[in-house]
Design a protein around this motif. Structure first.
Motif, short mmCIF file in Angstrom:
data_model
loop_
_atom_site.label_atom_id
_atom_site.label_comp_id
_atom_site.label_asym_id
_atom_site.label_seq_id
_atom_site.Cartn_x
_atom_site.Cartn_y
_atom_site.Cartn_z
N ILE A 59 -3.75 2.04 9.65
CA ILE A 59 -5.18 1.88 9.38
C ILE A 59 -5.95 3.19 9.52
O ILE A 59 -7.01 3.36 8.91
N SER A 80 -17.05 2.18 9.20
CA SER A 80 -16.92 1.60 10.54
C SER A 80 -17.93 2.23 11.48
O SER A 80 -18.49 3.30 11.20
N SER A 89 -13.92 5.17 9.70
CA SER A 89 -13.18 4.66 8.55
C SER A 89 -14.14 4.40 7.40
O SER A 89 -15.28 3.97 7.62
N TYR A 234 -12.67 -12.71 12.79
CA TYR A 234 -11.78 -11.55 12.84
C TYR A 234 -11.88 -10.82 11.51
O TYR A 234 -11.42 -11.32 10.47
N MET A 236 -12.75 -6.56 9.73
CA MET A 236 -12.90 -5.13 9.99
C MET A 236 -13.27 -4.43 8.69
O MET A 236 -13.11 -4.98 7.59
N GLU A 238 -11.91 -2.18 7.06
CA GLU A 238 -10.82 -1.93 6.13
C GLU A 238 -10.32 -3.17 5.41
O GLU A 238 -9.42 -3.09 4.57
N ASN A 280 -0.09 -6.61 11.74
CA ASN A 280 -0.10 -6.17 10.35
C ASN A 280 -0.84 -7.22 9.53
O ASN A 280 -0.59 -8.42 9.70
N ILE A 293 -1.82 -3.44 5.66
CA ILE A 293 -2.40 -2.55 6.66
C ILE A 293 -1.83 -2.84 8.05
O ILE A 293 -1.81 -3.99 8.51
N THR A 295 -2.70 -2.51 11.66
CA THR A 295 -3.91 -2.30 12.46
C THR A 295 -3.55 -1.77 13.84
O THR A 295 -2.38 -1.65 14.20
N GLN A 296 -4.57 -1.49 14.64
CA GLN A 296 -4.37 -1.05 16.02
C GLN A 296 -4.55 -2.20 17.01
O GLN A 296 -4.64 -1.98 18.21
N ASP A 297 -4.60 -3.42 16.48
CA ASP A 297 -4.71 -4.59 17.35
C ASP A 297 -3.33 -5.09 17.77
O ASP A 297 -2.36 -4.97 17.02
N ARG A 312 -5.71 -4.18 22.23
CA ARG A 312 -5.60 -3.01 21.36
C ARG A 312 -4.51 -2.09 21.88
O ARG A 312 -4.15 -2.13 23.05
#
Length: 326
Positions: A59, A80, A89, A234, A236, A238, A280, A293, A295-297, A312
């Motif tokens: 991401i 973002s 972002s 949920y 974001m 992106e 993902n 993508i 993600t960082q989650d 995270r």
């Protein structure tokens, strides 16, 4: 070229898998950044037979590259939030109608016709900056609700409190969507006992308060609003699609979206359901950017396909994916 209308007509798992592989091939051929990433992994559409084998773009690339699978002019740029001086972002949108179709179809699938609701929005941190995809979505929902009392609230918590109590007591279906810290501010100042209102938090303290675990946050909000469950969204910058939770932090997603998890130590290894890993996202509405993508989650996919967000990554890097200089 793939017709976006096909994406929103997906009905079955087989239909999703077929469309996802088609979108992957299209983006491999038309997105230079994603093509370079796939080439570094030696991944080619001719080798990819399953959705799980598709490469997921980290991401962070949305912070450093123009992620586009279209040569059409950019109609809208979503950005973002970030601290002063930080790199944000950017999601470049060539066809805003795809985003509008995605959030409208998605909301309708989970909650029904938006015209049945009065939509109240408490999103101060998003209103205070430019380019929020969340504000774009909620503003559209407010207008489509076609109710004179739908609208945004910034610092006027007193007026929001009065309106919320009155509408609820009149039996109106109300959706109050708010960022976590603002909802906490509201229940710390005013007491509620709501019967016809959905409280939906969009997450995040945005640096205004100490972060709380979901269970603690939802417990405070349930008590403060007098409701049995706190809903969540949920989404974001992106992504052009959203997952929704109707309580207990368990999310579901529309038919054109999927969540799978990857091993936290090996980003290229996809996990089975039930294990906590990096989230993902496959969002086929991202047809003109990138639909795959990493993600960082951190989260977990349940056996029924629903998912939970656990937290995270501790660092800004997604381990195992740093194959290109950001």
């Amino acid at each position: 070229m793939i017709d976006p209308k096909q994406i929103f007509n997906i009905k079955t798992e087989a239909g999703f898998n077929t469309m996802a592989l088609q979108v992957f091939k299209f983006q491999f051929e038309n997105n230079p950044v994603y093509r370079s990433f796939c080439d570094l992994l030696y991944k080619n559409p001719s080798d990819i037979k399953t959705v799980e084998a598709i490469p997921f773009l980290p991401i962070q690339f949305f912070k450093s590259h123009h992620i586009l699978s279209s040569k059409n002019n950019i109609a809208k740029t979503f950005a973002s939030s970030g601290t002063t001086g930080s790199v944000t972002s950017k999601h470049y949108i060539t066809d805003v109608s795809i985003y509008e179709d995605s959030f409208n179809y998605g909301f309708n699938a989970f909650y029904g016709d938006i015209k049945d609701y009065v939509v109240l929005a408490l999103l101060p941190s998003y209103l205070e900056r430019e380019g929020s995809s969340l504000i774009y979505m909620v503003d559209s929902l407010i207008k489509d609700s076609n109710h004179p009392e739908s609208g945004f609230y910034l610092d006027n918590l007193s007026a929001l409190s009065e309106t919320l109590k009155r509408l609820d007591s009149e039996g109106k279906k109300v959706l109050l969507i708010g960022v976590s810290f603002a909802l906490l501010d509201l229940v710390e100042t005013y007491a509620f006992n709501l019967n016809n209102t959905i409280i939906m938090e969009t997450g995040g303290m945005k640096g205004r308060r100490k972060e709380l675990v979901r269970e603690e946050l939802h417990s405070i909000l349930k008590s403060g609003f007098g409701v049995n469950a706190i809903h969540s969204e949920y989404g974001m910058t992106e992504l052009l699609s959203q997952g929704y939770s109707k309580g207990n932090g368990v999310f579901n997603y529309p038919n054109w979206m999927r969540i799978i998890t990857r091993d936290t130590e090996d980003a290229l290894t996809i996990q089975n359901s039930g294990k906590t890993g990096g989230i993902n996202v496959i969002d086929l509405a991202n047809i003109n950017s990138c639909s795959f993508i990493a993600t960082q989650d951190l989260g977990r996919v349940n056996n029924d396909g629903s998912f939970e967000v656990i937290g995270r990554f501790d660092t800004s890097d997604i381990r195992g994916c740093n194959l290109m200089v950001l």
